[in-house]
Design a protein around this motif. Structure first.
Motif, mmCIF file in Angstrom:
data_model
loop_
_atom_site.group_PDB
_atom_site.id
_atom_site.type_symbol
_atom_site.label_atom_id
_atom_site.label_comp_id
_atom_site.label_asym_id
_atom_site.label_seq_id
_atom_site.Cartn_x
_atom_site.Cartn_y
_atom_site.Cartn_z
ATOM 1 N N ARG A 47 -2.856 -41.805 -0.449
ATOM 2 C CA ARG A 47 -2.532 -43.169 -0.888
ATOM 3 C C ARG A 47 -3.082 -43.439 -2.286
ATOM 4 O O ARG A 47 -2.419 -44.069 -3.116
ATOM 5 C CB ARG A 47 -3.087 -44.190 0.112
ATOM 6 N N THR A 51 -0.856 -44.171 -5.581
ATOM 7 C CA THR A 51 -1.101 -45.408 -6.316
ATOM 8 C C THR A 51 -1.301 -45.113 -7.795
ATOM 9 O O THR A 51 -0.781 -45.838 -8.663
ATOM 10 C CB THR A 51 -2.333 -46.139 -5.755
ATOM 11 N N ARG A 54 2.038 -44.563 -9.239
ATOM 12 C CA ARG A 54 2.756 -45.832 -9.390
ATOM 13 C C ARG A 54 2.256 -46.616 -10.608
ATOM 14 O O ARG A 54 3.047 -47.269 -11.299
ATOM 15 C CB ARG A 54 2.576 -46.666 -8.113
#
Length: 258
Positions: A47, A51, A54
């Motif tokens: 995750r 992230t 992103r």
């Protein structure tokens, strides 16, 4: 929130652990590798890495993640907040030109030094360093200066907890011997290292102080042992390094005591 400290956000702490896992030895990481290096679960590491992708701090190719230039904003924020390095550069350039060797500045981060400014020599050396490069503190002249500036109380315990890897046959790895050497550095106001980080490389370093007198950084000059003898390092280089460090200190509104 952290169970140990309610003011610490666990997710932020974990994210920085993942970012710090990238290094020269690990320029790219899979999720599994990131989890292993950080001690996080694979799900958490995944995750965080996604992230970072992103947000533009990383990219992924064939399940391998690598950092992107955007991450340099974090380091640049530190350098930009300390304009003293702009004032240090002219002194460092003059020093490098006078001795015809590289001149660097570094600060202490845990057991490592981090290069914050550098004027490379025109000659080539076997070790390539840039702003942001990290080296262990214990076998380097700037590291010795910075470690010597730490409070004497508890220093031996701190040294005993550090990784004192033997990088060359000359590296001091005994905590008591290192503590004694740091005492000499503290008393004389400079450090000289001969082939402890890399065989054939000698260096001399001196502290840079802020207006309160606290040591905030160190500068050094490094030279090939084939060009510069230990005697020349002490007799010629040390006074020039100390002079340049004192000049930088004066430029940041602190004049070292005589």
């Amino acid at each position: 929130m952290s169970r140990q400290d309610p003011d610490v956000i666990d997710s932020v702490e974990k994210a920085f652990r993942v970012l710090e896992a990238f290094s020269a030895e690990h320029p790219t990481l899979t999720v599994s590798e990131a989890a292993e290096l950080t001690g996080l679960s694979r799900a958490t590491a995944r995750r965080i890495l996604l992230t970072c992708v992103r947000l533009g701090f990383a990219e992924v190719d064939d399940r391998r993640f690598r950092l992107l230039p955007r991450v340099l904003r974090l380091g640049y924020g530190y350098l930009a907040s300390l304009p003293i390095w702009e004032r240090a550069q002219p002194h460092m350039r003059r020093l490098a030109e006078e001795v015809r060797e590289s001149c660097s500045a570094a600060t202490l981060d845990g057991e490592e030094i981090v290069y914050v400014a550098r004027v490379p020599a025109k000659r080539s050396m076997s070790i390539v360093l840039n702003v942001g490069s990290r080296l262990p503190a214990h076998p380097t002249s700037m590291g010795r200066v910075l470690l010597a500036a730490l409070p004497p109380e508890g220093l031996r315990e701190r040294l005993g907890a550090m990784r004192l890897d033997r990088l060359t046959p000359n590296t001091i790895t005994d905590p008591d011997a290192l503590a004694a050497e740091l005492g000499r550095v503290r008393d004389q106001g400079y450090a000289v290292v001969d082939g402890e980080r890399e065989e054939g490389v000698r260096s001399a370093a001196a502290p840079v102080r802020d207006r309160s007198g606290a040591v905030i950084a160190a500068i050094n000059v490094s030279a090939n042992a084939g060009r510069v003898s230990v005697a020349e390092l002490h007799e010629r280089f040390v006074p020039l390094v100390v002079q340049a460090a004192d000049a930088i200190s004066r430029d940041i509104d602190f004049v070292p005591s005589a």
